[in-house]
Design a protein around this motif. Structure first.
Motif, PDB file in Angstrom:
ATOM      1  N   ASP A  27       0.849  -1.192   0.000  1.00 11.24           N
ATOM      2  CA  ASP A  27       0.000   0.000   0.000  1.00 11.24           C
ATOM      3  C   ASP A  27       0.889   1.247   0.000  1.00 11.24           C
ATOM      4  OD1 ASP A  27       0.672   0.817   2.758  1.00 11.24           O
ATOM      5  OD2 ASP A  27      -0.539  -0.903   3.368  1.00 11.24           O
ATOM      6  N   TYR A  28       0.275   2.384  -0.302  1.00  9.06           N
ATOM      7  CA  TYR A  28       1.051   3.599  -0.523  1.00  9.06           C
ATOM      8  C   TYR A  28       1.650   4.163   0.770  1.00  9.06           C
ATOM      9  CZ  TYR A  28      -0.307   3.626  -5.389  1.00  9.06           C
ATOM     10  OH  TYR A  28      -0.460   3.278  -6.702  1.00  9.06           O
ATOM     11  N   GLU A  29       1.021   3.877   1.905  1.00  9.90           N
ATOM     12  CA  GLU A  29       1.614   4.317   3.177  1.00  9.90           C
ATOM     13  C   GLU A  29       2.918   3.573   3.444  1.00  9.90           C
ATOM     14  OE1 GLU A  29      -1.038   4.056   6.451  1.00  9.90           O
ATOM     15  OE2 GLU A  29      -2.504   5.458   5.617  1.00  9.90           O
ATOM     16  N   GLU A  30       2.904   2.257   3.196  1.00 15.74           N
ATOM     17  CA  GLU A  30       4.115   1.462   3.374  1.00 15.74           C
ATOM     18  C   GLU A  30       5.181   1.871   2.358  1.00 15.74           C
ATOM     19  OE1 GLU A  30       5.507  -3.250   3.541  1.00 15.74           O
ATOM     20  OE2 GLU A  30       3.419  -2.706   3.080  1.00 15.74           O
ATOM     21  N   LEU A  31       4.731   2.144   1.115  1.00 16.20           N
ATOM     22  CA  LEU A  31       5.663   2.591   0.085  1.00 16.20           C
ATOM     23  C   LEU A  31       6.327   3.898   0.498  1.00 16.20           C
ATOM     24  CD1 LEU A  31       6.861   2.448  -2.784  1.00 16.20           C
ATOM     25  CD2 LEU A  31       4.784   3.576  -3.615  1.00 16.20           C
ATOM     26  N   TRP A  32       5.544   4.838   0.990  1.00 11.54           N
ATOM     27  CA  TRP A  32       6.089   6.128   1.411  1.00 11.54           C
ATOM     28  C   TRP A  32       7.074   5.960   2.567  1.00 11.54           C
ATOM     29  CZ3 TRP A  32       7.107  10.717  -0.180  1.00 11.54           C
ATOM     30  CH2 TRP A  32       7.420  11.731   0.738  1.00 11.54           C
ATOM     31  N   ALA A  33       6.768   5.071   3.490  1.00  6.64           N
ATOM     32  CA  ALA A  33       7.663   4.816   4.625  1.00  6.64           C
ATOM     33  C   ALA A  33       9.001   4.264   4.143  1.00  6.64           C
ATOM     34  CB  ALA A  33       7.010   3.833   5.600  1.00  6.64           C
ATOM     35  N   ASN A  34       8.949   3.363   3.145  1.00  5.31           N
ATOM     36  CA  ASN A  34      10.189   2.796   2.606  1.00  5.31           C
ATOM     37  C   ASN A  34      11.001   3.829   1.839  1.00  5.31           C
ATOM     38  OD1 ASN A  34      10.430  -0.138   3.235  1.00  5.31           O
ATOM     39  ND2 ASN A  34       8.415  -0.229   2.284  1.00  5.31           N
ATOM     40  N   LEU A  35      10.307   4.721   1.133  1.00  8.61           N
ATOM     41  CA  LEU A  35      11.011   5.780   0.411  1.00  8.61           C
ATOM     42  C   LEU A  35      11.638   6.773   1.391  1.00  8.61           C
ATOM     43  CD1 LEU A  35       8.553   6.519  -2.540  1.00  8.61           C
ATOM     44  CD2 LEU A  35      10.613   5.106  -2.556  1.00  8.61           C
ATOM     45  N   HIS A  36      10.923   7.067   2.467  1.00 11.64           N
ATOM     46  CA  HIS A  36      11.444   7.974   3.490  1.00 11.64           C
ATOM     47  C   HIS A  36      12.681   7.366   4.154  1.00 11.64           C
ATOM     48  CE1 HIS A  36      11.562  10.143   7.393  1.00 11.64           C
ATOM     49  NE2 HIS A  36      11.207  11.168   6.635  1.00 11.64           N
ATOM     50  N   ARG A  37      12.667   6.061   4.304  1.00 11.70           N
ATOM     51  CA  ARG A  37      13.808   5.357   4.896  1.00 11.70           C
ATOM     52  C   ARG A  37      15.062   5.501   4.029  1.00 11.70           C
ATOM     53  NH1 ARG A  37      13.910  -1.205   5.911  1.00 11.70           N
ATOM     54  NH2 ARG A  37      15.881  -1.308   7.071  1.00 11.70           N
ATOM     55  N   ALA A  38      14.871   5.607   2.715  1.00  9.32           N
ATOM     56  CA  ALA A  38      16.015   5.716   1.801  1.00  9.32           C
ATOM     57  C   ALA A  38      16.790   7.014   1.999  1.00  9.32           C
ATOM     58  CB  ALA A  38      15.532   5.620   0.353  1.00  9.32           C
ATOM     59  N   GLY A  39      16.102   8.080   2.436  1.00  7.51           N
ATOM     60  CA  GLY A  39      16.788   9.346   2.695  1.00  7.51           C
ATOM     61  C   GLY A  39      17.471   9.896   1.451  1.00  7.51           C
ATOM     62  N   ILE A  40      18.717  10.347   1.626  1.00  7.36           N
ATOM     63  CA  ILE A  40      19.448  10.980   0.521  1.00  7.36           C
ATOM     64  C   ILE A  40      19.847   9.979  -0.548  1.00  7.36           C
ATOM     65  CG2 ILE A  40      20.334  12.808   2.001  1.00  7.36           C
ATOM     66  CD1 ILE A  40      23.049  11.288   1.951  1.00  7.36           C
ATOM     67  N   TRP A  41      19.776   8.672  -0.230  1.00  5.25           N
ATOM     68  CA  TRP A  41      20.183   7.675  -1.225  1.00  5.25           C
ATOM     69  C   TRP A  41      19.205   7.600  -2.386  1.00  5.25           C
ATOM     70  CZ3 TRP A  41      24.966   6.248  -1.203  1.00  5.25           C
ATOM     71  CH2 TRP A  41      25.674   6.173  -0.006  1.00  5.25           C
ATOM     72  N   LEU A  42      17.931   7.917  -2.172  1.00  4.02           N
ATOM     73  CA  LEU A  42      16.956   7.880  -3.265  1.00  4.02           C
ATOM     74  C   LEU A  42      17.286   8.900  -4.352  1.00  4.02           C
ATOM     75  CD1 LEU A  42      14.417   6.740  -4.549  1.00  4.02           C
ATOM     76  CD2 LEU A  42      13.064   8.311  -3.144  1.00  4.02           C
ATOM     77  N   PRO A  43      17.483  10.197  -4.015  1.00  2.00           N
ATOM     78  CA  PRO A  43      17.901  11.140  -5.070  1.00  2.00           C
ATOM     79  C   PRO A  43      19.253  10.779  -5.676  1.00  2.00           C
ATOM     80  CG  PRO A  43      17.912  12.195  -2.902  1.00  2.00           C
ATOM     81  CD  PRO A  43      17.204  10.890  -2.742  1.00  2.00           C
ATOM     82  N   ALA A  44      20.140  10.162  -4.870  1.00  2.00           N
ATOM     83  CA  ALA A  44      21.437   9.739  -5.417  1.00  2.00           C
ATOM     84  C   ALA A  44      21.246   8.680  -6.494  1.00  2.00           C
ATOM     85  CB  ALA A  44      22.333   9.200  -4.295  1.00  2.00           C
ATOM     86  N   VAL A  45      20.333   7.721  -6.248  1.00  2.00           N
ATOM     87  CA  VAL A  45      20.044   6.672  -7.231  1.00  2.00           C
ATOM     88  C   VAL A  45      19.441   7.280  -8.498  1.00  2.00           C
ATOM     89  CG1 VAL A  45      18.486   4.732  -7.701  1.00  2.00           C
ATOM     90  CG2 VAL A  45      19.811   4.779  -5.582  1.00  2.00           C
ATOM     91  N   ILE A  46      18.502   8.218  -8.329  1.00  2.00           N
ATOM     92  CA  ILE A  46      17.852   8.843  -9.487  1.00  2.00           C
ATOM     93  C   ILE A  46      18.851   9.649 -10.305  1.00  2.00           C
ATOM     94  CG2 ILE A  46      16.167  10.609 -10.156  1.00  2.00           C
ATOM     95  CD1 ILE A  46      14.413   9.607  -7.834  1.00  2.00           C
ATOM     96  N   LEU A  47      19.693  10.437  -9.624  1.00  2.00           N
ATOM     97  CA  LEU A  47      20.675  11.271 -10.331  1.00  2.00           C
ATOM     98  C   LEU A  47      21.768  10.436 -10.978  1.00  2.00           C
ATOM     99  CD1 LEU A  47      21.023  14.254  -7.821  1.00  2.00           C
ATOM    100  CD2 LEU A  47      19.910  14.258 -10.072  1.00  2.00           C
ATOM    101  N   LEU A  48      22.050   9.255 -10.437  1.00  2.00           N
ATOM    102  CA  LEU A  48      23.049   8.375 -11.034  1.00  2.00           C
ATOM    103  C   LEU A  48      22.704   8.070 -12.479  1.00  2.00           C
ATOM    104  CD1 LEU A  48      25.517   6.425 -10.731  1.00  2.00           C
ATOM    105  CD2 LEU A  48      23.875   4.675 -10.001  1.00  2.00           C
ATOM    106  N   TRP A  49      21.400   7.966 -12.757  1.00  2.00           N
ATOM    107  CA  TRP A  49      20.985   7.607 -14.109  1.00  2.00           C
ATOM    108  C   TRP A  49      21.114   8.753 -15.114  1.00  2.00           C
ATOM    109  CZ3 TRP A  49      19.622   3.018 -16.413  1.00  2.00           C
ATOM    110  CH2 TRP A  49      19.746   1.910 -15.583  1.00  2.00           C
ATOM    111  N   VAL A  50      21.333   9.959 -14.621  1.00  2.00           N
ATOM    112  CA  VAL A  50      21.695  11.051 -15.533  1.00  2.00           C
ATOM    113  C   VAL A  50      23.004  10.695 -16.232  1.00  2.00           C
ATOM    114  CG1 VAL A  50      22.370  13.471 -15.687  1.00  2.00           C
ATOM    115  CG2 VAL A  50      20.507  12.793 -14.148  1.00  2.00           C
ATOM    116  N   PHE A  51      23.944  10.160 -15.458  1.00  2.72           N
ATOM    117  CA  PHE A  51      25.249   9.792 -16.009  1.00  2.72           C
ATOM    118  C   PHE A  51      25.179   8.495 -16.811  1.00  2.72           C
ATOM    119  CE2 PHE A  51      29.578   7.876 -15.396  1.00  2.72           C
ATOM    120  CZ  PHE A  51      30.246   8.774 -16.226  1.00  2.72           C
ATOM    121  N   ILE A  52      24.383   7.519 -16.341  1.00  7.09           N
ATOM    122  CA  ILE A  52      24.266   6.255 -17.075  1.00  7.09           C
ATOM    123  C   ILE A  52      23.650   6.492 -18.446  1.00  7.09           C
ATOM    124  CG2 ILE A  52      23.123   3.997 -17.111  1.00  7.09           C
ATOM    125  CD1 ILE A  52      23.349   3.977 -14.063  1.00  7.09           C
TER     126      ILE A  52
END
Length: 330
Positions: A27-52
């Motif tokens: 569910d979306y509440e659990e999804l949001w909790a997992n994304l919040h847990r990622a912290g700064i690593w989530l934007p790092a993963v997304i920005l990594l693909w700019v270079f890939i």
């Protein structure tokens, strides 16, 4: 490209986004909790693909340029790279959406024949680099991980499979693959009539494309190896995504192990190439890969979740880019 064709591709992209939004296995509440847990690593993963994607676009751009001044700006190739991959997620069998779109958009710059040959060459290079990546990873496993007879048999099969695929790809680069591919399609149910008609009507074009494919390997070896090297590098850099995500959960993981996880996961997912967006296949691949390397399988499931969010983000970007910066065919 005519706007009506671009809109067809655009709706495929929208369909992919809708499907992904409704196929998260939580569910979306659990999804949001997992994304919040990622912290700064989530934007790092997304920005990594700019270079890939930059490496992917550069690999294709090298083929398009052919050692000469380019008729198409690099930013346009970069845009088509992102949008093409977004469409590939939307369709089963991978290369059924992004490659036709790239051909139709690029043809307004370099003509249909050159656009078709460069897209085919890049698609071949992208797949070819995967086989080298899997083969290299099998060797890496032998060097850094403990072995038993079961793993040994599996690695032997992977090495044999990749070696055979590399052989056939090299043969295809020497002689071309367009005509042979159409001949193979004449034996496929529901495609026989179309393939026979197309091979007759476009015989000269297909032969010209095959000549350009063969020329890349025979006469322009530097272009061939630079393009292959960039694609292989993109595979290695992509393993940083797994490294970033696993560092959310544990610090007891090395980058070399992340290469093995990514190699096994991509191999497993590609065995289910018929699944749109590889739904379920990648999740299972991550779980099996991490479990096989003595890492909790739950870590693999979490990795697949963050990866799926990243894919959704870049699909949205790719679909939006389809509507900007386009050149009308003159």
């Amino acid at each position: 490209m005519k706007e009506k064709f671009r809109n067809i591709f655009w709706f495929f992209g929208i369909f992919a986004i809708v499907v992904m939004l409704f196929t998260f296995d939580m569910d979306y509440e659990e999804l949001w909790a997992n994304l919040h847990r990622a912290g700064i690593w989530l934007p790092a993963v997304i920005l990594l693909w700019v270079f890939i994607y930059y490496l992917n676009a550069w690999s294709w751009y090298v083929i398009i340029r052919d050692g000469k001044s380019a008729k198409v700006p690099f930013w346009q190739v970069y845009k088509l790279t992102i949008s093409g991959y977004a469409l590939n997620y939307a369709t089963p069998v991978g290369l059924m959406g992004g490659e036709p779109y790239r051909i139709m958009e690029l043809s307004s710059y370099v003509g249909t024949s050159k656009a078709t040959s460069s897209v085919i060459l890049y698609a071949m290079m992208h797949i070819f680099s995967h086989f080298w990546f899997w083969l290299t990873s099998a060797v890496l496993y032998v060097l850094i991980e403990p072995m038993n007879w079961g793993i040994g048999v599996m690695l032997a099969v992977v090495v044999a499979f990749c070696s055979l695929a590399i052989y056939f790809f090299m043969k295809g680069y020497r002689n071309g693959m367009a005509v042979r591919t159409l001949k193979m399609l004449t034996h496929v149910p529901f495609l026989k009539k179309w393939a026979n008609r197309f091979s007759v009507e476009k015989k000269e074009t297909l032969q010209r494309i095959d000549a350009q494919i063969a020329e890349l390997h025979k006469q322009r070896k530097s272009t061939f190896y630079v393009s292959l090297g960039l694609e292989f590098l993109a595979r290695i850099v992509g393993c940083l995504e797994v490294y970033f995500i696993l560092n959310i959960l544990t610090t007891d993981v090395s980058f070399l192990v992340c290469i093995l996880i990514m190699a096994f996961t991509s191999l497993f997912a590609n065995l289910f190439f018929f699944s749109p967006m590889q739904l379920g296949a990648r999740e299972g691949g991550f779980a099996l890969a991490t479990g096989g390397l003595a890492i909790p399988s739950a870590f693999g499931v979490y990795t697949s979740l963050i990866t799926r969010v990243r894919e959704l983000f870049w699909i949205i970007i790719g679909v939006l880019l389809m509507k900007v910066g386009n050149r009308k065919k003159g």
